[in-house]
Design an enzyme around this catalytic site. Structure first.
Site, PDB file in Angstrom:
ATOM      1  N   HIS A 182      32.435  40.297 -13.201  1.00  0.00           N
ATOM      2  CA  HIS A 182      33.403  41.238 -12.637  1.00  0.00           C
ATOM      3  C   HIS A 182      32.725  42.145 -11.602  1.00  0.00           C
ATOM      4  O   HIS A 182      33.275  42.419 -10.530  1.00  0.00           O
ATOM      5  CB  HIS A 182      34.000  42.136 -13.726  1.00  0.00           C
ATOM      6  N   SER A 241      34.634  37.275 -20.323  1.00  0.00           N
ATOM      7  CA  SER A 241      34.555  38.311 -21.360  1.00  0.00           C
ATOM      8  C   SER A 241      34.651  37.684 -22.745  1.00  0.00           C
ATOM      9  O   SER A 241      33.970  38.115 -23.676  1.00  0.00           O
ATOM     10  CB  SER A 241      35.696  39.320 -21.186  1.00  0.00           C
TER      11      SER A 241
END
Ligand code: PNS
Length: 161
Positions: free
Chosen positions: A20, A130
């Protein structure tokens, strides 16, 4: 002077990963300001509360032109509120494509003036997500190279037995 180009980078960020962070950096190739939009209800039972996810992003990314906010409801409504003209999403693999394509077309249908921009992460981060980070951390694996130290600590606290 032309107005600042604002991009919204939405997601669950449960938790934020180095992947990210890489996409936020890349967004500055075409945006002057990036608003990271943390979806409150994106995952049914996220590991981190939305407040924790926001706080971890703020620790991981300290760029002056990055703002972190949580949002509920439609992403395009949030994007309009912050004056964004672009939505940024990462494309890691072909498997991401169908969902991302549908979402981009639906968002265009709802807000034709807002463009979705897909970014490809750094090659060594294409496998990163994630959910994999959570999974590895949950079983005691080493994720130190995949997340910011603050995230590593937070994962340690969550999974401490
Ligand atoms: O990181 P994620 O979980 O893939 O992010 C998904 C997210 C939060 C971007 C998406 O679920 C979303 O935009 N939710 C807000 C509700 C909305 O606008 N839905 C319509 C999009 S087609």
């Amino acid at each position: 002077m032309s107005p600042p180009r604002v991009a919204v980078y939405p997601g669950s960020f449960d938790p934020i990963t180095r992947g990210h962070e890489d996409l936020v950096r890349r967004s500055f190739a075409f945006a002057d300001r990036v608003v990271i939009a943390v979806a409150v209800n994106a995952a049914k039972s996220p590991l981190f509360t939305v407040e924790e996810r926001v706080a971890l992003i703020r620790q991981a990314i300290t760029h002056a032109n990055v703002e972190v906010q949580s949002f509920e409801g439609l992403l395009v409504d949030f994007a309009r509120r912050v004056g964004a003209s672009m939505l940024v999403r990462g494309l890691r693999a072909v498997s991401d494509f169908e969902y991302e394509f549908q979402m981009a077309l639906m968002n265009r249908n709802l807000a034709p003036q807002i463009e979705t921009v897909f970014l490809v992460p750094a090659f060594d981060m294409t496998y990163l997500s994630s959910s994999l980070v959570r999974e590895v951390a949950r079983h005691g694996g080493d994720v130190a190279s995949l997340v910011h130290p603050a995230v590593l600590q937070a994962l340690g606290r969550k999974y401490r037995r």
